[in-house]
Motif scaffolding. Structure first.
Motif, PDB file in Angstrom:
ATOM      1  N   TYR B 193      56.843 -15.735   8.650  1.00 14.47           N
ATOM      2  CA  TYR B 193      57.309 -16.822   7.875  1.00 14.47           C
ATOM      3  C   TYR B 193      57.336 -18.503   8.537  1.00 14.47           C
ATOM      4  CZ  TYR B 193      60.019 -19.671   4.663  1.00 14.47           C
ATOM      5  OH  TYR B 193      60.663 -20.764   3.927  1.00 14.47           O
ATOM      6  N   LYS B 194      58.163 -17.974   9.790  1.00 19.37           N
ATOM      7  CA  LYS B 194      58.254 -19.206  10.584  1.00 19.37           C
ATOM      8  C   LYS B 194      56.918 -19.762  11.214  1.00 19.37           C
ATOM      9  CE  LYS B 194      62.352 -19.781  13.290  1.00 19.37           C
ATOM     10  NZ  LYS B 194      63.598 -18.831  12.968  1.00 19.37           N
ATOM     11  N   LEU B 195      56.030 -18.845  11.373  1.00 16.15           N
ATOM     12  CA  LEU B 195      54.542 -19.299  11.882  1.00 16.15           C
ATOM     13  C   LEU B 195      53.811 -19.894  10.680  1.00 16.15           C
ATOM     14  CD1 LEU B 195      53.660 -16.241  14.202  1.00 16.15           C
ATOM     15  CD2 LEU B 195      54.065 -18.636  14.830  1.00 16.15           C
ATOM     16  N   PHE B 196      53.855 -19.362   9.486  1.00 16.87           N
ATOM     17  CA  PHE B 196      53.001 -19.715   8.533  1.00 16.87           C
ATOM     18  C   PHE B 196      54.101 -20.005   7.092  1.00 16.87           C
ATOM     19  CE2 PHE B 196      50.404 -16.650  10.751  1.00 16.87           C
ATOM     20  CZ  PHE B 196      49.576 -17.623  11.410  1.00 16.87           C
ATOM     21  N   PRO B 197      54.953 -20.904   7.228  1.00 15.59           N
ATOM     22  CA  PRO B 197      55.758 -21.195   6.183  1.00 15.59           C
ATOM     23  C   PRO B 197      54.878 -21.430   4.715  1.00 15.59           C
ATOM     24  CG  PRO B 197      55.817 -23.068   7.787  1.00 15.59           C
ATOM     25  CD  PRO B 197      54.961 -22.202   8.256  1.00 15.59           C
ATOM     26  N   GLU B 198      53.685 -22.451   5.041  1.00 14.24           N
ATOM     27  CA  GLU B 198      52.953 -22.897   3.667  1.00 14.24           C
ATOM     28  C   GLU B 198      52.515 -21.643   2.631  1.00 14.24           C
ATOM     29  OE1 GLU B 198      53.407 -25.826   2.528  1.00 14.24           O
ATOM     30  OE2 GLU B 198      54.657 -26.254   4.330  1.00 14.24           O
ATOM     31  N   MET B 199      51.974 -20.804   3.742  1.00 17.23           N
ATOM     32  CA  MET B 199      51.303 -19.674   3.231  1.00 17.23           C
ATOM     33  C   MET B 199      52.349 -18.865   2.082  1.00 17.23           C
ATOM     34  SD  MET B 199      49.443 -16.274   4.897  1.00 17.23           S
ATOM     35  CE  MET B 199      50.885 -15.263   5.353  1.00 17.23           C
ATOM     36  N   PHE B 200      53.593 -18.677   2.872  1.00 17.19           N
ATOM     37  CA  PHE B 200      54.521 -17.933   1.914  1.00 17.19           C
ATOM     38  C   PHE B 200      55.123 -18.732   0.636  1.00 17.19           C
ATOM     39  CE2 PHE B 200      56.233 -14.147   4.307  1.00 17.19           C
ATOM     40  CZ  PHE B 200      55.373 -14.327   5.560  1.00 17.19           C
ATOM     41  N   LEU B 201      55.213 -20.132   0.852  1.00 19.45           N
ATOM     42  CA  LEU B 201      55.573 -20.870  -0.031  1.00 19.45           C
ATOM     43  C   LEU B 201      54.267 -20.872  -1.136  1.00 19.45           C
ATOM     44  CD1 LEU B 201      57.654 -23.094  -1.005  1.00 19.45           C
ATOM     45  CD2 LEU B 201      56.100 -24.860  -0.018  1.00 19.45           C
ATOM     46  N   GLU B 202      53.107 -20.926  -0.795  1.00 21.40           N
ATOM     47  CA  GLU B 202      52.084 -20.727  -1.802  1.00 21.40           C
ATOM     48  C   GLU B 202      51.968 -19.565  -2.596  1.00 21.40           C
ATOM     49  OE1 GLU B 202      50.428 -23.427  -2.198  1.00 21.40           O
ATOM     50  OE2 GLU B 202      48.734 -22.865  -3.456  1.00 21.40           O
ATOM     51  N   LYS B 203      52.611 -18.515  -1.999  1.00 17.72           N
ATOM     52  CA  LYS B 203      52.760 -17.255  -2.521  1.00 17.72           C
ATOM     53  C   LYS B 203      53.861 -17.307  -3.617  1.00 17.72           C
ATOM     54  CE  LYS B 203      51.508 -12.756  -3.419  1.00 17.72           C
ATOM     55  NZ  LYS B 203      50.391 -12.530  -3.906  1.00 17.72           N
ATOM     56  N   VAL B 204      54.961 -17.814  -3.459  1.00 15.84           N
ATOM     57  CA  VAL B 204      55.971 -17.893  -4.144  1.00 15.84           C
ATOM     58  C   VAL B 204      55.643 -18.923  -5.495  1.00 15.84           C
ATOM     59  CG1 VAL B 204      58.320 -18.817  -4.723  1.00 15.84           C
ATOM     60  CG2 VAL B 204      57.633 -17.728  -2.610  1.00 15.84           C
ATOM     61  N   LYS B 205      54.770 -19.742  -5.186  1.00 19.45           N
ATOM     62  CA  LYS B 205      54.142 -20.908  -6.309  1.00 19.45           C
ATOM     63  C   LYS B 205      53.340 -19.957  -7.155  1.00 19.45           C
ATOM     64  CE  LYS B 205      53.687 -25.058  -3.565  1.00 19.45           C
ATOM     65  NZ  LYS B 205      53.154 -26.426  -3.390  1.00 19.45           N
ATOM     66  N   GLN B 206      52.490 -18.880  -6.650  1.00 22.61           N
ATOM     67  CA  GLN B 206      51.662 -18.410  -7.563  1.00 22.61           C
ATOM     68  C   GLN B 206      52.786 -17.392  -8.303  1.00 22.61           C
ATOM     69  OE1 GLN B 206      48.413 -16.213  -5.744  1.00 22.61           O
ATOM     70  NE2 GLN B 206      48.774 -14.349  -6.811  1.00 22.61           N
ATOM     71  N   LEU B 207      53.878 -16.768  -7.792  1.00 27.61           N
ATOM     72  CA  LEU B 207      54.747 -15.858  -8.628  1.00 27.61           C
ATOM     73  C   LEU B 207      55.433 -16.990  -9.545  1.00 27.61           C
ATOM     74  CD1 LEU B 207      56.217 -14.186  -5.425  1.00 27.61           C
ATOM     75  CD2 LEU B 207      55.051 -13.054  -7.640  1.00 27.61           C
ATOM     76  N   SER B 208      55.782 -18.028  -9.120  1.00 27.02           N
ATOM     77  CA  SER B 208      56.374 -19.097 -10.270  1.00 27.02           C
ATOM     78  C   SER B 208      55.387 -19.093 -11.704  1.00 27.02           C
ATOM     79  CB  SER B 208      56.517 -20.526  -9.885  1.00 27.02           C
ATOM     80  OG  SER B 208      57.553 -20.327  -8.795  1.00 27.02           O
ATOM     81  N   TYR B 209      54.091 -19.239 -11.143  1.00 28.92           N
ATOM     82  CA  TYR B 209      52.987 -19.240 -12.534  1.00 28.92           C
ATOM     83  C   TYR B 209      53.196 -17.932 -13.003  1.00 28.92           C
ATOM     84  CZ  TYR B 209      51.017 -23.870 -12.198  1.00 28.92           C
ATOM     85  OH  TYR B 209      51.090 -25.340 -12.243  1.00 28.92           O
ATOM     86  N   THR B 210      53.308 -16.879 -12.266  1.00 24.40           N
ATOM     87  CA  THR B 210      53.259 -15.576 -12.882  1.00 24.40           C
ATOM     88  C   THR B 210      54.514 -15.439 -14.084  1.00 24.40           C
ATOM     89  OG1 THR B 210      52.496 -14.533 -10.848  1.00 24.40           O
ATOM     90  CG2 THR B 210      53.448 -13.144 -12.222  1.00 24.40           C
ATOM     91  N   ALA B 211      55.700 -15.950 -13.561  1.00 24.88           N
ATOM     92  CA  ALA B 211      56.820 -16.003 -14.510  1.00 24.88           C
ATOM     93  C   ALA B 211      56.501 -16.928 -15.719  1.00 24.88           C
ATOM     94  CB  ALA B 211      58.018 -16.654 -13.761  1.00 24.88           C
ATOM     95  N   ASN B 212      55.932 -18.101 -15.365  1.00 23.24           N
ATOM     96  CA  ASN B 212      55.329 -19.272 -16.539  1.00 23.24           C
ATOM     97  C   ASN B 212      54.626 -18.308 -17.519  1.00 23.24           C
ATOM     98  OD1 ASN B 212      53.748 -20.904 -17.762  1.00 23.24           O
ATOM     99  ND2 ASN B 212      54.321 -22.427 -16.311  1.00 23.24           N
ATOM    100  N   LEU B 213      53.718 -17.574 -17.035  1.00 26.73           N
ATOM    101  CA  LEU B 213      52.817 -16.997 -17.960  1.00 26.73           C
ATOM    102  C   LEU B 213      53.439 -15.946 -18.691  1.00 26.73           C
ATOM    103  CD1 LEU B 213      49.864 -16.698 -19.376  1.00 26.73           C
ATOM    104  CD2 LEU B 213      49.223 -15.526 -17.225  1.00 26.73           C
ATOM    105  N   GLY B 214      54.212 -15.218 -17.963  1.00 19.88           N
ATOM    106  CA  GLY B 214      55.161 -14.041 -18.752  1.00 19.88           C
ATOM    107  C   GLY B 214      55.860 -14.667 -19.972  1.00 19.88           C
ATOM    108  N   LEU B 215      56.566 -15.519 -19.695  1.00 20.25           N
ATOM    109  CA  LEU B 215      57.351 -16.098 -20.614  1.00 20.25           C
ATOM    110  C   LEU B 215      56.689 -16.693 -21.782  1.00 20.25           C
ATOM    111  CD1 LEU B 215      59.954 -18.159 -18.309  1.00 20.25           C
ATOM    112  CD2 LEU B 215      60.463 -16.139 -19.678  1.00 20.25           C
ATOM    113  N   PHE B 216      55.348 -17.327 -21.503  1.00 19.90           N
ATOM    114  CA  PHE B 216      54.507 -17.862 -22.504  1.00 19.90           C
ATOM    115  C   PHE B 216      54.005 -16.710 -23.443  1.00 19.90           C
ATOM    116  CE2 PHE B 216      50.226 -18.403 -23.931  1.00 19.90           C
ATOM    117  CZ  PHE B 216      50.366 -19.556 -24.806  1.00 19.90           C
ATOM    118  N   TRP B 217      53.697 -15.570 -22.953  1.00 20.09           N
ATOM    119  CA  TRP B 217      53.030 -14.373 -23.585  1.00 20.09           C
ATOM    120  C   TRP B 217      54.348 -13.501 -24.347  1.00 20.09           C
ATOM    121  CZ3 TRP B 217      48.640 -12.989 -20.079  1.00 20.09           C
ATOM    122  CH2 TRP B 217      47.215 -13.271 -20.318  1.00 20.09           C
ATOM    123  N   GLU B 218      55.253 -13.723 -23.870  1.00 20.96           N
ATOM    124  CA  GLU B 218      56.508 -13.124 -24.452  1.00 20.96           C
ATOM    125  C   GLU B 218      56.758 -13.410 -25.991  1.00 20.96           C
ATOM    126  OE1 GLU B 218      60.273 -13.570 -22.650  1.00 20.96           O
ATOM    127  OE2 GLU B 218      61.500 -12.361 -24.147  1.00 20.96           O
TER     128      GLU B 218
END
Lengths: 133, 436
Positions: B193-218
């Motif tokens: 994470y220290k070496l590649f912080p943006e990669m981890f952040l990008e993964k969290v952004k993807q998970l935020s869209y995952t939550a977004n779509l889950g709440l939409f389809w609920e």
């Protein structure tokens, strides 16, 4: 003279709006010195929304506050001021279009009474709840 | 003595505005009369309701698992079991359906739908441990749900403020806290994470869209279940009734909060707090329709595109690979037509749709294609509901008597129909019942 909220209270046709302002936690802000320009939908405007719309918002104050802030501009703008430019930035951040000056139309609502001057701003009474977009 | 009856004035039939000259004028006039892009026929009604039912069952899995991935699996570096939502998520009561919900708008929703649970247990084969069902690929195709999420993540900037927030310092700080908490016992990942912080952040952004779509389809799953129930009970007189039910549903939950919470060792990390004021309509539904129904992306499969030859638009906004443009025939390709979803829906078709497909074309042999066309019809109806809801929210009632207002509505409808001028659009095809 009265404040914006006192004026709305006295008019008797803004009970939904006043409840919404309370629930959204915007009361103290709207009681402040401002000045604000408020597009105030009458009770019938809220009642015309499909069932559940208002209740979902009332259950979620941050989301309700966002919709209410779309009805407020910073500064005191009379009708004559508003019609000088095609759109104004709301406190919500999205632009509010002034679509027509005669009859006076804000977004897709018609202003049924304009230029109610209050201590901390101006109220324009509208016949429809306006939404960003 | 009788009172003379005053002559009744002939009702005026002169329209307040001239007819549209648009290529899809017929459809525009139908929308202006309160109809849908899909013609109002009994068969169209039957087809779309039947497929909503078949869609609702896997969707009941999609939203639960999407929330499970976003909230519980989170940054698991080897998420081999992400398609195995915990019992807690299978039992998660729907927020807007059933008497237990915080705001009951629709029926059902106490826990996962019984037809879904039955399929999860037996699949197409037989009762066996779920790991075997998974390895045999005899299961719900969660890959479809993730592909929809990726379309939303990749296109971004489709209205709403969700994406702006993902680029904010507040989001970065919230994600940082969650990443550090998640890997607090994993020095290797913390080092990465220290070496590649943006990669981890990008993964969290993807998970935020995952939550977004889950709440939409609920929300969408109980809507479609209830539409099926109403139809079975003899409700819905026609396609416009079904569309209006969707319009009312869109308004009813428009203000539902969209957020992303992650649960790490029992502690809730608010990566996107509800207090940001994000709503179901602006931050989930409208971006979803744009990303998934209209745009998506060219896919690897039976048909290939050559970007150098200009077969892929330079501008993402011009992408047109969604279901509204899909050629449903080449079943088996990885993107659109959404073959994985079509296979999921095949498991839950109501008997009247199976009967219909048996009677046409190649019967059972090409029912995957026939149901794909049905799905296309049904999504034109959902898109019509979105168009009518936007018209109601931003413009004027259909029975408005001010010609200026009616012209504003007309311009809006014409602008929407402009998107179906490209030859790939299936709007023309769905006007005929022969398109199967």
């Amino acid at each position: 003279m009265a404040t914006i909220l006192e004026t709305a209270q006295a008019a008797g046709c803004f009970s939904t709006l006043l409840t919404a302002v309370e629930v959204a936690g915007l009361r103290s802000a709207l009681e402040g010195p401002g000045p604000f320009t408020v597009f105030a939908p009458v009770d019938d405007a809220f009642a015309a929304l499909p069932p559940g719309t208002v209740q979902t918002l009332v259950d979620n104050p941050p989301q309700l506050a966002r919709i209410l802030k779309y009805h407020v501009l910073s500064g005191a703008c009379l009708r004559a001021d508003l019609t000088t430019q095609p759109e104004w930035t709301s406190l919500e951040g999205a632009p509010v279009a002034i679509r027509r000056s005669e009859p006076f139309e804000v977004k897709n609502s018609t202003v049924v009474q304009a230029d109610i001057v209050c201590d901390n701003g101006i109220v324009h009474v509208i016949n429809r709840v306006i939404l960003p977009g | 003595m009788t009172t003379p009856i005053a002559p009744v004035a002939e009702p005026t039939t002169t329209p307040l505005i001239p007819p549209s000259q648009h290529r899809w004028a017929e459809v525009i006039h139908r929308l202006e009369a309160g109809g849908s892009m899909l013609p109002d026929t009994p068969e169209n009604l039957m087809q779309i309701i039947g497929i909503y039912k078949a869609y609702a069952v896997p969707m009941d899995f999609y939203w639960r698992d999407l929330l499970y991935i976003a909230e519980q699996v989170f940054l698991d570096p080897l998420p081999a079991f992400k398609y195995f939502p915990s019992q807690e998520y299978l039992d998660l009561p729907n927020s807007y359906a059933g008497d237990q919900s915080q705001l009951r708008i629709w029926r059902g929703g106490e826990k996962a739908h019984p037809e879904l649970l039955e399929f999860m247990a037996k699949g197409e084969t037989t009762q066996m441990p779920k790991l075997l069902h998974h390895l045999w690929h005899d299961r719900i195709n969660m890959e479809f749900a993730e592909a929809c999420m990726q379309a939303m993540l990749w296109h971004q900037n489709m209205g709403g403020r969700f994406n702006d927030y993902l680029a904010s310092d507040a989001y970065r700080n919230n994600a940082d806290r969650a990443i550090k908490a998640y890997f607090k016992r994993n020095p290797v990942m913390l080092g990465l994470y220290k070496l590649f912080p943006e990669m981890f952040l990008e993964k969290v952004k993807q998970l935020s869209y995952t939550a977004n779509l889950g709440l939409f389809w609920e929300v969408m799953a109980p809507v479609f279940f209830e539409m099926s129930d109403i139809y079975d009970e003899g409700g819905f007189k026609g396609v416009p009734d079904a569309m209006d039910f969707l319009v009312n549903g869109i308004f009813a939950v428009a203000g539902r909060p969209i957020y992303h919470h992650a649960f790490i060792d029992g502690e809730c990390f608010e990566i996107i707090p509800k207090s940001e004021g994000f709503t179901w309509l602006y931050e989930a539904a409208l971006p979803y329709v744009e990303a998934v129904f209209y745009r998506t992306s060219p896919f690897r499969g039976t048909k290939s595109y050559n970007a150098q030859a200009g077969q892929v638009p330079a501008d993402q906004a011009d992408f047109h690979y969604g279901i509204l443009y899909a050629d449903v025939f080449p079943v088996g390709s990885a993107g659109i037509p959404p073959t994985l979803l079509m296979q999921d829906m095949l498991h839950f078709l109501p008997s009247y749709l199976k009967e219909l497909y048996r009677k046409h074309e190649r019967g059972e042999e090409d029912q995957l294609i026939q149901l794909g066309v049905t799905f296309q019809r049904s999504m034109y109806n959902v898109t019509s509901a979105v168009i009518q809801a936007l018209r109601a929210a931003l413009l004027y009632p259909l029975d408005d008597t001010d010609p200026e207002h009616l012209l504003a509505n007309r311009r809006f409808f014409e602008a929407q129909m402009d998107r179906f001028l490209r030859p790939e659009a299936r709007l023309g095809a769905i006007q005929s019942q022969d398109y199967r």
